[in-house]
Design an enzyme around this catalytic site. Structure first.
Site, PDB file in Angstrom:
ATOM      1  N   GLU A 275       0.838  -1.210   0.000  1.00 19.04           N
ATOM      2  CA  GLU A 275       0.000   0.000   0.000  1.00 19.04           C
ATOM      3  C   GLU A 275       0.865   1.249   0.000  1.00 19.04           C
ATOM      4  O   GLU A 275       0.585   2.230   0.696  1.00 19.04           O
ATOM      5  CB  GLU A 275      -0.940   0.000   1.227  1.00 19.04           C
ATOM      6  CG  GLU A 275      -1.796  -1.249   1.332  1.00 19.04           C
ATOM      7  CD  GLU A 275      -2.768  -1.242   2.513  1.00 19.04           C
ATOM      8  OE1 GLU A 275      -2.995  -0.173   3.112  1.00 19.04           O
ATOM      9  OE2 GLU A 275      -3.312  -2.317   2.828  1.00 19.04           O
ATOM     10  N   ASP A 277       2.577   4.612  -0.209  1.00 12.20           N
ATOM     11  CA  ASP A 277       2.417   6.042  -0.506  1.00 12.20           C
ATOM     12  C   ASP A 277       3.320   6.787   0.462  1.00 12.20           C
ATOM     13  O   ASP A 277       3.591   6.297   1.558  1.00 12.20           O
ATOM     14  CB  ASP A 277       0.950   6.521  -0.449  1.00 12.20           C
ATOM     15  CG  ASP A 277       0.208   6.155   0.822  1.00 12.20           C
ATOM     16  OD1 ASP A 277       0.852   5.756   1.819  1.00 12.20           O
ATOM     17  OD2 ASP A 277      -1.030   6.283   0.837  1.00 12.20           O
TER      18      ASP A 277
HETATM   19  O1  9MR Z   1      -7.870   3.837   1.246  1.00 13.29           O
HETATM   20  C1  9MR Z   1      -8.902   3.258   2.005  1.00 13.29           C
HETATM   21  C2  9MR Z   1      -9.986   4.278   2.307  1.00 13.29           C
HETATM   22  O2  9MR Z   1     -10.632   4.664   1.094  1.00 13.29           O
HETATM   23  C3  9MR Z   1     -10.991   3.703   3.291  1.00 13.29           C
HETATM   24  O3  9MR Z   1     -11.883   4.724   3.676  1.00 13.29           O
HETATM   25  C4  9MR Z   1     -10.270   3.142   4.489  1.00 13.29           C
HETATM   26  C5  9MR Z   1     -11.226   2.440   5.439  1.00 13.29           C
HETATM   27  O4  9MR Z   1     -11.691   1.240   4.905  1.00 13.29           O
HETATM   28  O5  9MR Z   1      -9.314   2.182   4.097  1.00 13.29           O
HETATM   29  C6  9MR Z   1      -8.319   2.736   3.276  1.00 13.29           C
HETATM   30  O6  9MR Z   1      -7.386   1.721   2.986  1.00 13.29           O
HETATM   31  C7  9MR Z   1      -6.678   1.191   4.104  1.00 13.29           C
HETATM   32  C8  9MR Z   1      -6.404  -0.267   3.824  1.00 13.29           C
HETATM   33  O7  9MR Z   1      -7.593  -0.951   3.577  1.00 13.29           O
HETATM   34  C9  9MR Z   1      -5.668  -0.905   4.980  1.00 13.29           C
HETATM   35  N1  9MR Z   1      -4.487  -0.191   5.320  1.00 13.29           N
HETATM   36  C10 9MR Z   1      -4.641   1.239   5.525  1.00 13.29           C
HETATM   37  C11 9MR Z   1      -5.319   1.862   4.320  1.00 13.29           C
HETATM   38  C12 9MR Z   1      -5.397   3.367   4.481  1.00 13.29           C
HETATM   39  O8  9MR Z   1      -6.217   3.690   5.541  1.00 13.29           O
END
Ligand code: 9MR
Length: 454
Positions: A275, A277
């Protein structure tokens, strides 16, 4: 294309040739390899593939109608993760009612373009639907296992890697499991989820995924390491570890990141950067992450958490490789350059062996050089560049049970076994390509038998 063991014949050949040249153009898009320069890939995915890796992105189903978005997605990336669409609340909003529409859209978009899919995520303390949040004990444990089984079964055969369990450890110095309703069902909930996932989709690679596990010295990193070590020792089915790597979303890129990657890899699991960034997208940190991954043979690939800054969960920090207008940022150039000059291919995906280059041209001969192209779970591409002739025929042999299933930019004929292809120039240039189905043999590679001019 699976199950097309025979060489194309007759009118089928024409139809197949048309499809194949389209497939070839897709496969070669952005992957133009100049003769003698295997590092000239012009997109992230193509460059990573040349090094036996993938370069992927999180994708949101709602953005698949945005052509600026899909143009970049389709051009640059060869792996996708659904950003939200495979979370528990998205897939089972009411107990026993599964809604797969958006997740299926992403999977279909990806697979139609040869991109591998990471499933995210089967079991997590967060993003639980209300009915699950209200559960506990045996009922919750069974509901969690049922979710794992149902979802992994639905997507069976389509997911390269599952984040089976996400974010199960506490931040800080405790090294303890995170308290959650799932944790309170018993410490073995994680291994139970892995066993259920393995049973439902035996061919998917099963990963544990977390954040703040990048710095080798952090208690959380050490705690995850010990869990993976314990799982490997006891035969719990785990294949990989995902490091989310949201840098400066709580932690900086650590100088010992490569140690973390190689230490996990030494346990006998693959490592994925899942993930990525980085706040303000500094070129040096992005470059370092790529170099660290390429330095570790079991680091299989990198996924950035979104395409454009405007797509990011923390868009205010502009942490991605493309700006809101879809233009490449300096961090993009740093990543592509690092990929292109990096290690590879991965030793576990050997490059073509045997006879990659025919002897130097003498008389009616020419030289044919193979370059590994993109690869998927069940097949891989190879391109061949001919020098020393403008019209030519190249004989390529395949080791059964591998089979060539697609060719482009040449006119193929086969011997009676179907294992030896003679590719003749068709006027389209001096590079042709083909897709080989592994059919269970993932190590053999094509051999060039001869290159003849005229
Ligand atoms: O990028 C995701 C965001 O759009 C959602 O609101 C959030 C909650 O479900 O999750 C974000 O993605 C997360 C990922 O699923 C797990 N690791 C952390 C990421 C960033 O929060």
């Amino acid at each position: 294309m699976k199950g097309s063991p025979r060489p194309p014949t007759g009118s089928r050949r024409l139809r197949v040739a048309l499809v194949l040249s389209a497939v070839g153009m897709l496969a070669m898009a952005g992957a133009v390899v100049l003769p003698g320069d295997a590092s000239a890939a012009s997109t992230l995915g193509a460059s990573a593939a040349e090094r036996g890796r993938y370069f992927g992105t999180a994708v949101a189903a709602g953005r698949l109608n945005d052509s600026a978005y899909t143009t970049i997605l389709n051009r640059e990336f060869n792996q996708v993760t659904a950003e939200n669409e495979m979370k528990i609340d998205a897939l089972q909003p009411q107990q026993g009612q599964f809604t797969y529409g958006n997740a299926d859209r992403i999977v279909q978009h990806a697979r139609a373009r040869g991109m591998q899919v990471r499933g995210h995520t089967l079991a997590w303390h967060s993003q639980q639907p209300g009915w699950m949040q209200n559960m506990s004990g045996t009922a919750l444990r069974n509901a969690m296992l049922n979710h794992v089984t149902q979802v992994a079964t639905h997507f069976r055969g389509q997911i390269a890697w599952w984040d089976v369990v996400n974010e199960a450890f506490q931040d800080g110095s405790s090294g303890a499991r995170r308290d959650s309703n799932l944790q309170r069902t018993g410490n073995d909930w994680i291994e139970a989820a892995f066993r259920a996932a393995r049973q439902a989709d035996p061919n998917a690679q099963l990963c544990y995924n977390d954040y703040n596990t990048d710095n080798w010295n952090d208690a959380k990193t050490q705690a995850v390491y010990r869990m993976v070590q314990d799982f490997k020792n006891r035969g719990v089915p785990i294949d990989c570890v995902g490091l989310q790597s949201h840098f400066t979303g709580g932690s900086n890129y650590p100088s010992n990141y490569r140690t973390t990657l190689s230490s996990f890899a030494a346990l006998g699991v693959d490592v994925h950067i899942t993930e990525l960034d980085i706040r303000n997208a500094p070129t040096d940190a992005y470059r370092n992450v790529v170099n660290d991954c390429l330095a570790v043979a079991r680091c299989k690939g990198i996924t950035v958490w979104g395409i454009r800054d405007s797509d990011s969960w923390r868009s205010g920090e502009s942490p991605l490789l493309f700006n809101g207008s879809g233009q490449k940022k300096p961090a993009y150039d740093a990543v592509l350059t690092a990929l292109n000059s990096g290690t590879g291919p991965n030793p576990t995906t050997p490059p073509p062996t045997g006879n990659p280059t025919t002897p130097p041209p003498t008389g009616g001969q020419c030289t044919a050089t193979m370059t590994p192209g993109q690869s998927w779970g069940d097949r891989y591409n190879t391109s061949v560049t001919v020098s020393g002739a403008t019209t030519w025929s190249v004989v390529v042999a395949i080791t059964p049970p591998q089979k060539i299933s697609a060719t482009w930019s040449g006119s193929p004929t086969w011997d009676s076994s179907g294992n030896v292809m003679t590719m003749r120039s068709d006027g389209s240039g001096n590079t042709f390509g083909f897709t080989t189905m592994t059919n269970g043999n993932s190590t053999a590679r094509p051999q060039i038998r001869s290159c003849t001019s005229g």
